[in-house]
Design a protein around this motif. Structure first.
Motif, PDB file in Angstrom:
ATOM      1  N   LEU A   1       0.847  -1.203   0.000  1.00  0.00           N
ATOM      2  CA  LEU A   1       0.000   0.000   0.000  1.00  0.00           C
ATOM      3  C   LEU A   1       0.880   1.250   0.000  1.00  0.00           C
ATOM      4  O   LEU A   1       1.987   1.224   0.522  1.00  0.00           O
ATOM      5  N   GLY A   2       0.350   2.344  -0.533  1.00  0.00           N
ATOM      6  CA  GLY A   2       1.090   3.606  -0.524  1.00  0.00           C
ATOM      7  C   GLY A   2       2.098   3.651  -1.645  1.00  0.00           C
ATOM      8  O   GLY A   2       1.778   3.402  -2.810  1.00  0.00           O
ATOM      9  N   SER A   3       3.344   3.921  -1.308  1.00  0.00           N
ATOM     10  CA  SER A   3       4.403   4.051  -2.303  1.00  0.00           C
ATOM     11  C   SER A   3       4.727   2.717  -2.967  1.00  0.00           C
ATOM     12  O   SER A   3       4.553   1.656  -2.371  1.00  0.00           O
ATOM     13  N   GLU A   4       5.232   2.787  -4.188  1.00  0.00           N
ATOM     14  CA  GLU A   4       5.755   1.576  -4.836  1.00  0.00           C
ATOM     15  C   GLU A   4       6.994   1.121  -4.083  1.00  0.00           C
ATOM     16  O   GLU A   4       7.557   1.861  -3.278  1.00  0.00           O
TER      17      GLU A   4
ATOM     18  N   GLU B   1      14.187  -2.610  -1.195  1.00  0.00           N
ATOM     19  CA  GLU B   1      15.041  -1.441  -1.382  1.00  0.00           C
ATOM     20  C   GLU B   1      14.449  -0.238  -0.649  1.00  0.00           C
ATOM     21  O   GLU B   1      13.273  -0.237  -0.297  1.00  0.00           O
ATOM     22  N   GLU B   2      15.251   0.795  -0.427  1.00  0.00           N
ATOM     23  CA  GLU B   2      14.746   2.010   0.222  1.00  0.00           C
ATOM     24  C   GLU B   2      13.489   2.491  -0.501  1.00  0.00           C
ATOM     25  O   GLU B   2      13.484   2.633  -1.721  1.00  0.00           O
ATOM     26  N   THR B   3      12.435   2.718   0.263  1.00  0.00           N
ATOM     27  CA  THR B   3      11.169   3.118  -0.349  1.00  0.00           C
ATOM     28  C   THR B   3      11.209   4.590  -0.744  1.00  0.00           C
ATOM     29  O   THR B   3      11.703   5.424   0.014  1.00  0.00           O
ATOM     30  N   PRO B   4      10.708   4.918  -1.938  1.00  0.00           N
ATOM     31  CA  PRO B   4      10.744   6.313  -2.372  1.00  0.00           C
ATOM     32  C   PRO B   4       9.754   7.200  -1.616  1.00  0.00           C
ATOM     33  O   PRO B   4       9.925   8.411  -1.548  1.00  0.00           O
ATOM     34  N   GLY B   5       8.709   6.620  -1.047  1.00  0.00           N
ATOM     35  CA  GLY B   5       7.700   7.377  -0.311  1.00  0.00           C
ATOM     36  C   GLY B   5       7.147   6.542   0.828  1.00  0.00           C
ATOM     37  O   GLY B   5       7.604   5.421   1.072  1.00  0.00           O
ATOM     38  N   LEU B   6       6.178   7.071   1.520  1.00  0.00           N
ATOM     39  CA  LEU B   6       5.564   6.362   2.634  1.00  0.00           C
ATOM     40  C   LEU B   6       4.841   5.121   2.117  1.00  0.00           C
ATOM     41  O   LEU B   6       4.041   5.195   1.183  1.00  0.00           O
TER      42      LEU B   6
END
Length: 195
Positions: free
Chosen positions: A130-133, A177-182
């Motif tokens: 859910l939320g960011s890719e 990997e580090e998520t680009p957004g929440l």
């Protein structure tokens, strides 16, 4: 519904038997309703031995103690998440009560999850994003540095679902990997036979 035909990347599916991915498992409205529920849960920093992770979690049906390597009791699944569990179970064609564990996680922007295999108490791992890719990466287990070329990536879109079972569950490690957004995830697990 033919799950394998919905898997977008034939090469990833062929290289990791037991990995199934389906985009758009939830509608945007369903996603927003779930995010509202998750925001109301008592999330806390995930603990691994003496390390506090950047992601926040809530466990239902069991909580794994990494110091003692034991699955400890935890509260029952929040009743507001029961419809999601039932839908996931129907998608997997298993009884809803066989999904004995749920982990809800919140990833702040820039939060990674390192290489791992899920704890051995559970057989099938089913995740809803859910939320960011997010980007999930997979590598053969046990890992050997010379196998780097065998690392496979899967772009996981919001509202999608994936399952790791069989070879994907036991013969591969995965990381986020580090998520680009929440981002949030809800992961359901079923118990191992005899475990």
């Amino acid at each position: 519904m033919n799950q394998s035909s919905l898997f977008g990347d034939e090469e990833v599916r062929a290289s990791i038997p037991g990995l199934v991915y389906q985009p758009e498992f939830l509608s945007q409205t369903e996603e927003q309703e779930l995010i509202a529920i998750i925001r109301s849960l008592p999330l806390h920093a995930a603990k691994y031995k003496q390390y506090l992770a950047r992601r926040r979690v809530a466990s239902f049906g069991g909580s794994y103690d990494f110091d003692t390597n034991q699955l400890l009791p935890a509260r029952a699944l929040d009743e507001r998440l029961l419809p999601l569990r039932d839908r996931v179970a129907a998608w997997q064609r298993v009884p809803a009560d066989s999904l004995v564990h749920a982990l809800v996680a919140e990833y702040a922007p820039g939060t990674p999850l390192g290489w791992h295999r899920d704890v051995p108490n559970f057989e099938r791992i089913i995740g809803i994003s859910l939320g960011s890719e997010a980007t999930l990466r997979f590598r053969p287990y046990p890992y050997e540095p010379g196998l780097l070329r065998q690392v496979v990536e899967l772009a996981v879109q919001p509202r999608s679902i994936y399952v790791m079972q069989g070879e994907a569950r036991w013969g591969w490690q995965h990381c986020v990997e580090e998520t680009p957004g929440l981002r949030w995830s809800v992961t359901f697990r079923d118990g191992r036979v005899g475990g």
